[in-house]
Design an enzyme around this catalytic site. Sequence first.
Site, mmCIF file in Angstrom:
data_model
loop_
_atom_site.group_PDB
_atom_site.id
_atom_site.type_symbol
_atom_site.label_atom_id
_atom_site.label_comp_id
_atom_site.label_asym_id
_atom_site.label_seq_id
_atom_site.Cartn_x
_atom_site.Cartn_y
_atom_site.Cartn_z
ATOM 1 N N PRO A 10 0.797 -1.210 -0.049
ATOM 2 C CA PRO A 10 -0.030 0.044 0.119
ATOM 3 C C PRO A 10 0.813 1.258 -0.026
ATOM 4 O O PRO A 10 2.003 1.251 0.753
ATOM 5 C CB PRO A 10 -0.905 -0.055 1.456
ATOM 6 C CG PRO A 10 -0.256 -1.260 2.260
ATOM 7 C CD PRO A 10 0.425 -2.007 1.180
ATOM 8 N N ASN A 11 0.302 2.004 -0.902
ATOM 9 C CA ASN A 11 0.928 3.781 -1.126
ATOM 10 C C ASN A 11 2.246 3.534 -1.749
ATOM 11 O O ASN A 11 2.566 4.716 -1.933
ATOM 12 C CB ASN A 11 0.975 4.157 0.519
ATOM 13 C CG ASN A 11 -0.359 4.098 1.261
ATOM 14 O OD1 ASN A 11 -1.374 4.564 0.730
ATOM 15 N ND2 ASN A 11 -0.082 3.756 2.590
ATOM 16 N N ARG A 18 5.036 11.093 -2.634
ATOM 17 C CA ARG A 18 4.677 10.716 -1.369
ATOM 18 C C ARG A 18 5.637 10.905 -0.426
ATOM 19 O O ARG A 18 6.781 10.413 -0.266
ATOM 20 C CB ARG A 18 4.101 9.360 -1.237
ATOM 21 C CG ARG A 18 4.042 8.733 0.242
ATOM 22 C CD ARG A 18 4.091 7.191 0.417
ATOM 23 N NE ARG A 18 3.576 6.767 1.602
ATOM 24 C CZ ARG A 18 4.141 5.767 2.149
ATOM 25 N NH1 ARG A 18 4.549 4.801 1.245
ATOM 26 N NH2 ARG A 18 3.752 5.138 3.280
ATOM 27 N N TYR A 23 10.620 9.285 1.514
ATOM 28 C CA TYR A 23 10.747 8.066 0.538
ATOM 29 C C TYR A 23 11.526 8.412 -0.665
ATOM 30 O O TYR A 23 11.434 7.374 -1.505
ATOM 31 C CB TYR A 23 9.437 7.612 0.330
ATOM 32 C CG TYR A 23 8.644 6.813 1.381
ATOM 33 C CD1 TYR A 23 9.006 5.783 1.963
ATOM 34 C CD2 TYR A 23 7.587 7.787 2.142
ATOM 35 C CE1 TYR A 23 8.463 5.227 3.070
ATOM 36 C CE2 TYR A 23 7.004 7.224 3.331
ATOM 37 C CZ TYR A 23 7.272 5.964 3.841
ATOM 38 O OH TYR A 23 6.848 5.473 4.898
ATOM 39 N N ASN A 74 8.241 -5.383 -0.436
ATOM 40 C CA ASN A 74 8.058 -4.122 0.517
ATOM 41 C C ASN A 74 6.305 -4.132 0.707
ATOM 42 O O ASN A 74 5.679 -3.558 -0.196
ATOM 43 C CB ASN A 74 8.447 -2.964 -0.335
ATOM 44 C CG ASN A 74 8.340 -1.653 0.614
ATOM 45 O OD1 ASN A 74 7.708 -1.861 1.710
ATOM 46 N ND2 ASN A 74 8.931 -0.891 0.293
ATOM 47 N N ALA A 77 2.925 -0.555 4.859
ATOM 48 C CA ALA A 77 2.402 -0.752 6.322
ATOM 49 C C ALA A 77 1.981 -1.979 6.749
ATOM 50 O O ALA A 77 1.908 -2.362 8.053
ATOM 51 C CB ALA A 77 1.375 0.372 6.683
ATOM 52 N N GLU A 98 12.946 -8.928 2.315
ATOM 53 C CA GLU A 98 12.160 -7.628 2.645
ATOM 54 C C GLU A 98 12.977 -6.465 2.410
ATOM 55 O O GLU A 98 14.059 -6.568 2.763
ATOM 56 C CB GLU A 98 11.839 -8.176 4.219
ATOM 57 C CG GLU A 98 11.138 -6.796 5.020
ATOM 58 C CD GLU A 98 10.878 -6.875 6.273
ATOM 59 O OE1 GLU A 98 11.581 -7.979 6.726
ATOM 60 O OE2 GLU A 98 10.275 -5.956 7.035
ATOM 61 N N HIS A 100 12.480 -2.278 2.395
ATOM 62 C CA HIS A 100 11.954 -0.765 2.854
ATOM 63 C C HIS A 100 12.845 0.429 2.372
ATOM 64 O O HIS A 100 14.219 0.213 2.513
ATOM 65 C CB HIS A 100 11.898 -0.798 4.148
ATOM 66 C CG HIS A 100 11.038 -1.726 4.873
ATOM 67 N ND1 HIS A 100 9.483 -1.849 4.592
ATOM 68 C CD2 HIS A 100 11.352 -2.945 5.591
ATOM 69 C CE1 HIS A 100 9.009 -2.939 5.119
ATOM 70 N NE2 HIS A 100 10.027 -3.650 5.706
ATOM 71 N N LEU A 101 12.324 1.449 1.704
ATOM 72 C CA LEU A 101 13.002 2.325 1.230
ATOM 73 C C LEU A 101 13.756 3.329 2.501
ATOM 74 O O LEU A 101 15.003 3.472 2.522
ATOM 75 C CB LEU A 101 12.329 3.308 0.386
ATOM 76 C CG LEU A 101 11.638 2.730 -0.909
ATOM 77 C CD1 LEU A 101 10.313 3.232 -1.079
ATOM 78 C CD2 LEU A 101 12.742 3.004 -2.003
ATOM 79 N N ARG A 107 12.622 4.818 12.842
ATOM 80 C CA ARG A 107 11.405 5.727 12.649
ATOM 81 C C ARG A 107 10.387 5.235 14.015
ATOM 82 O O ARG A 107 11.221 5.064 14.871
ATOM 83 C CB ARG A 107 10.610 5.299 11.538
ATOM 84 C CG ARG A 107 11.616 5.931 10.267
ATOM 85 C CD ARG A 107 10.946 5.702 8.975
ATOM 86 N NE ARG A 107 9.603 6.664 8.620
ATOM 87 C CZ ARG A 107 8.807 6.154 7.842
ATOM 88 N NH1 ARG A 107 9.058 5.103 7.113
ATOM 89 N NH2 ARG A 107 7.541 6.997 7.713
HETATM 90 C C1 DHK Z 1 6.810 2.101 3.354
HETATM 91 C C2 DHK Z 1 5.625 2.090 3.966
HETATM 92 O O1 DHK Z 1 4.606 2.309 3.208
HETATM 93 C C3 DHK Z 1 5.841 2.234 5.364
HETATM 94 O O2 DHK Z 1 4.481 1.667 6.029
HETATM 95 C C4 DHK Z 1 6.814 1.487 6.363
HETATM 96 C C5 DHK Z 1 8.083 1.476 4.120
HETATM 97 C C6 DHK Z 1 8.219 1.505 5.551
HETATM 98 C C7 DHK Z 1 9.288 1.674 3.347
HETATM 99 O O3 DHK Z 1 10.301 2.352 3.876
HETATM 100 O O4 DHK Z 1 9.441 1.406 2.081
HETATM 101 O O5 DHK Z 1 6.685 1.531 7.456
#
Ligand code: DHK
Length: 147
Positions: A10-11, A18, A23, A74, A77, A98, A100-101, A107
């Site tokens: 998501p997102n 964003r 990010y 990735n 959330a 796994e 994450h950016l 955090r």
């Molecule tokens: C991306 C998200 O959308 C967050 O909810 C994670 C992750 C971190 C990222 O850093 O790629 O907490």
Amino acid sequence: MRSILVLNGPNLNLLGTRQPEVYGSVTLDMIEGMCVEHAMTLGIQVVCQQSNHEGVLIDAIHAAKGNHQGIILNAGAYTHTSIALMDALASVELPCVEVHLSNIHSREDFRHVSYVSKIAIGQICGLGPQGYTMAISALISHLEEPG
Ligand code: DHK
């Protein structure tokens, strides 16, 4: 030819606009392009998919079995909340890296927990888009020499 699923949650479709201070400014299309290019240099194939929906991500993980040899995930959330995603990963028994950016460990506290980590062979976080290409290399090394 080996094939890897690069799955984003998501997102992450909003990357580029964003919260760029968190990010970065690279879009998901650009990241997927980097993954495809990197895969070509390794002589493998990647298939990229993104969804904002937990069930769709679970279906994608299920469908990976038999079609891909591993998963780069990735989960956004859902990383921090989804036992269902963790169970899906455990069920298909495919190696998962796994990604994450951002550095989730520097955090908010709620981002320090990762259900994905309980199943993943490893985690790359805080290195931005290059984390994805690093994850692909790591997954290929693992497939060649597990353990
Ligand atoms: C991306 C998200 O959308 C967050 O909810 C994670 C992750 C971190 C990222 O850093 O790629 O907490």
